[in-house]
Design an enzyme around this catalytic site. Sequence first.
Site, PDB file in Angstrom:
ATOM      1  N   SER A 185     -13.062 -40.762 -30.388  1.00 17.28           N
ATOM      2  CA  SER A 185     -13.424 -41.517 -31.902  1.00 17.28           C
ATOM      3  C   SER A 185     -11.877 -41.843 -32.324  1.00 17.28           C
ATOM      4  O   SER A 185     -11.134 -42.741 -31.526  1.00 17.28           O
ATOM      5  CB  SER A 185     -13.668 -40.163 -32.732  1.00 17.28           C
ATOM      6  OG  SER A 185     -15.205 -40.968 -33.295  1.00 17.28           O
ATOM      7  N   ASP A 445     -24.258 -45.165 -29.532  1.00 13.72           N
ATOM      8  CA  ASP A 445     -23.295 -45.075 -30.346  1.00 13.72           C
ATOM      9  C   ASP A 445     -22.918 -46.185 -31.211  1.00 13.72           C
ATOM     10  O   ASP A 445     -22.443 -47.279 -30.519  1.00 13.72           O
ATOM     11  CB  ASP A 445     -22.023 -44.284 -29.382  1.00 13.72           C
ATOM     12  CG  ASP A 445     -20.729 -44.102 -30.410  1.00 13.72           C
ATOM     13  OD1 ASP A 445     -21.046 -43.952 -31.709  1.00 13.72           O
ATOM     14  OD2 ASP A 445     -19.760 -43.911 -30.057  1.00 13.72           O
ATOM     15  N   HIS A 473     -22.153 -40.614 -29.102  1.00 12.93           N
ATOM     16  CA  HIS A 473     -20.959 -40.706 -29.576  1.00 12.93           C
ATOM     17  C   HIS A 473     -20.060 -39.258 -28.713  1.00 12.93           C
ATOM     18  O   HIS A 473     -20.580 -38.174 -28.861  1.00 12.93           O
ATOM     19  CB  HIS A 473     -20.695 -40.322 -31.103  1.00 12.93           C
ATOM     20  CG  HIS A 473     -19.320 -40.684 -31.550  1.00 12.93           C
ATOM     21  ND1 HIS A 473     -18.705 -41.731 -31.428  1.00 12.93           N
ATOM     22  CD2 HIS A 473     -18.458 -39.909 -32.272  1.00 12.93           C
ATOM     23  CE1 HIS A 473     -17.542 -41.736 -32.205  1.00 12.93           C
ATOM     24  NE2 HIS A 473     -17.491 -40.781 -32.714  1.00 12.93           N
TER      25      HIS A 473
END
Length: 512
Positions: A185, A445, A473
Amino acid sequence: MPFSAARCLVLLFLLTVVDAGQLLTKIKERVRHLQLQRAKQHLLTRAASGRQPLQHVKEGRIHQKLDHFNRQDARTFPQRFFVNEAYWQSPDGPVFLFIGGEGPIYEFDVLAGHHVDMAEQHGALLLVLEHRFYGDSINPDGLKTENLEDLSSQQALSDLAVFHQYISQSFNLSHRNTWISFGGSYSGALSAWFRGKFPHLVYGAVASSAPVKAKLDFSAYSNTVGLSLMNGAVGGSEKCLAGVREAFAVVEAALIGGNVSQVAVDFGCCQIPKELDDKIELMQSLADIFMGAVQYNEEGVLMSVKEICGVMTNGSEAHETEMEAYNRLVKLAQIYRSTSEEPCLDISHEKAVKDLMDTSLHSGRRVERQWTYQTCTEFGFYQTCEDATCPFSGMVTLQVHTKVCPMLFGISQHSLPGRIAFTNTYYGGDNPSTHRVLYVNGGIDPWKELSVVQGRTEDGEEAESIFIEDTAHCADMTSERVTDRRSLRKAKQEIEKHVASWLKTAAQEKTA
């Protein structure tokens, strides 16, 4: 070395970037808790086999400059890190650096995960550095607006460079020790950027679900959630998406039509949404249920896409009334409250803003105020619903998201496009000039829209990337599980091949 022995395993690394609303933040917390339980079980299994890596974990602090770019500013802050020497083949073994993101770090970051599995295989020293202004790496007055100016990704990368030097001196490392960085991320973007800005310090980087492109109006997030809800490979369908659209249209019409008391009763709200801001909070919270299901699909938290679409369709006839779709959404909200043990749905916008204005460090684990500041100054990432393809409520606009910037930090909304443009100019957006950076993304995602999925880098070389068609994710960052999809297992093997290849090439270059 200023180390103290790590005492216990607590929580896990963060798996998301910015959260759209209060409810999605709570879902993220539940993901952390579940990952904690899995990590504990993983370590208990290893301990039963005679391997106890926890004994090799040490915690330390390094005093970093608050402003690396002002040589006359001598102010510092304590930055926390963990080291795991359990697998290190001293003195020449590689160094695997896990980069902290928008939240606290924990011992777990050097004890479990795919990067830890690879560290054991390659005899690597494991490190994790906490991001400035998050977790315990912040001064007591750090959350005050005038002090947040020292919070930025550029400063964070400089922290990593100083930390590299500190660890190299502490462990007597040399050019023979190959550094590889990892992150997911926002920290995945930092991993890619660290390799891009400091290629002489880190030999290769793995960037999982990394949004390297800043985007003010991130409408593609909601659009991708919608596409995932009709993706048959993960249990979605066109009927599911149509039901979601219909349900949100009915709720919005009821709110606009003044039937707020009944809506509040139906969805179990803590407050009656009389004010427009509270109505928007409700619509965002309902959308968060679907966003959470997609972003954390098959993580065992809330419901999977297949399960949530089961509720929204329930095997009924192809053509159903508007109220049937509405009632299915009511049922879904009830299931959420039941599984999360929340007595009611908190939709108070005033309370949400009050929490963001709180500058105290009462819990030591706050993230929302800091991350909101970074969205205002660097990244945007505002998950809007003004696009016609958005399956949720058009009440969630860019204006709604960005009005907190002047309210909380005195940052003009008009300045935001320029700030976002600078970030992309500084790092290269989703067309970076980087080498030996592996971008890993999941097909459902939403954050893949801001990452490097395929194509070429600026200098014409093919970008190293892995695309996992039916995963969500940061799915590649966990240790292998029996429930992993075949595509995910294959992707993890590809990541291992890349890392092994980098280490082999580095060793050959050093002996040449």
